[in-house]
Motif scaffolding. Structure first.
Motif, PDB file in Angstrom:
ATOM      1  N   ASP A 188       0.805  -1.219   0.000  1.00 15.88           N
ATOM      2  CA  ASP A 188       0.000   0.000   0.000  1.00 15.88           C
ATOM      3  C   ASP A 188       0.837   1.268   0.000  1.00 15.88           C
ATOM      4  O   ASP A 188       0.305   2.374  -0.041  1.00 15.88           O
ATOM      5  N   GLY A 189       2.166   1.123   0.102  1.00 21.27           N
ATOM      6  CA  GLY A 189       3.041   2.291   0.066  1.00 21.27           C
ATOM      7  C   GLY A 189       3.192   3.019   1.371  1.00 21.27           C
ATOM      8  O   GLY A 189       3.877   4.042   1.425  1.00 21.27           O
ATOM      9  N   GLY A 190       2.608   2.497   2.437  1.00 19.04           N
ATOM     10  CA  GLY A 190       2.727   3.142   3.747  1.00 19.04           C
ATOM     11  C   GLY A 190       3.636   2.342   4.667  1.00 19.04           C
ATOM     12  O   GLY A 190       3.355   1.168   4.941  1.00 19.04           O
ATOM     13  N   PHE A 191       4.705   2.955   5.144  1.00 18.45           N
ATOM     14  CA  PHE A 191       5.641   2.280   6.046  1.00 18.45           C
ATOM     15  C   PHE A 191       5.150   2.478   7.478  1.00 18.45           C
ATOM     16  O   PHE A 191       5.620   3.330   8.214  1.00 18.45           O
ATOM     17  N   GLY A 192       4.176   1.644   7.844  1.00 22.30           N
ATOM     18  CA  GLY A 192       3.618   1.701   9.190  1.00 22.30           C
ATOM     19  C   GLY A 192       4.225   0.652  10.090  1.00 22.30           C
ATOM     20  O   GLY A 192       5.254   0.044   9.786  1.00 22.30           O
TER      21      GLY A 192
END
Length: 223
Positions: free
Chosen positions: A187-191
């Motif tokens: 998703d492109g989010g580095f969580g």
């Protein structure tokens, strides 16, 4: 290939060591081991786990001391050419991706190229469009514009990523983590979930467990 193993270290400086006899006067040496996985004078086959990397002997941290000898244990030879003849690349650890390749590493390249402004579709096929974009990228960086993403190109292509970053470069990271079984959504989010996956991968592969995807972690992921 069948190999014979016996124990021993090189004057104590490499701690726990194993020597494998490959026949024909060729030997490989593995030092600083923490654990032996085979017994003295055992016969082993290619792919067998013979020991665990460690920090025994004269060393500042865990790593593997590897040597190749020919004509007896006194004469060392270049391990890069020795291993290359057996299909193993020691030239920096980065993989080499050629035009026509397919897979998640290719999709990661396409995401990274998109992050750098080249607007590729991450379809996992390294076709003429992607190869052409890579050649332009290489030329702009003063690299050999051959379209191969290898040890010279990967370091210019990857980013150092950590929790809080977002973008196509993170999608690239998530894609190669998934190649190793992380089960992430790209998703492109580095969580926190991606950070945990990075730490887990680093731990399993004996890397510094900091949750930061720098060059060393990338090299292991795409190798």
């Amino acid at each position: 290939m069948i190999r014979r193993q016996w124990g021993g270290g090189l004057g104590g400086r490499t701690g726990n060591g194993l020597v494998l006899s490959h026949g024909g006067g060729q030997y490989t040496y593995y030092g600083h081991l923490s654990v032996y996985r085979v017994g003295l004078n055992a016969t082993v086959a290619a792919g067998r786990r013979i020991g665990d990397m460690g920090a025994t002997g004269n060393v500042t941290g865990p790593h593997l001391h590897f040597e190749v000898h020919s004509g007896g244990l006194g004469g060392t030879v270049d391990p890069v050419s020795f291993m290359a003849g057996r299909g193993v690349d020691l030239g920096g650890g980065w993989s080499r991706i050629d035009p026509g390749a397919r897979g998640r590493r290719v999709a990661a390249i396409q995401y990274l190229m998109t992050q750098r402004g080249y607007g590729l579709t991450a379809d996992g096929y390294y076709g003429p469009v992607s190869a052409g974009a890579v050649k332009r990228f290489q030329a702009a960086r003063g690299l050999v514009a051959d379209g191969q993403v290898g040890p010279a190109t990967w370091p210019h292509l990857v980013y150092t990523l950590r929790q809080g970053h977002a973008g196509h470069h993170v999608r690239a990271l998530q894609t190669v983590l998934d190649k190793h079984g992380a089960g992430l959504v790209a998703d492109g989010g580095f969580g926190s979930v991606t950070a945990s996956a990075v730490r887990a991968y680093q731990s399993v592969n004996r890397l510094v467990v900091d949750g930061v995807a720098g060059a060393v972690t990338w090299r292991a992921l795409v190798g």
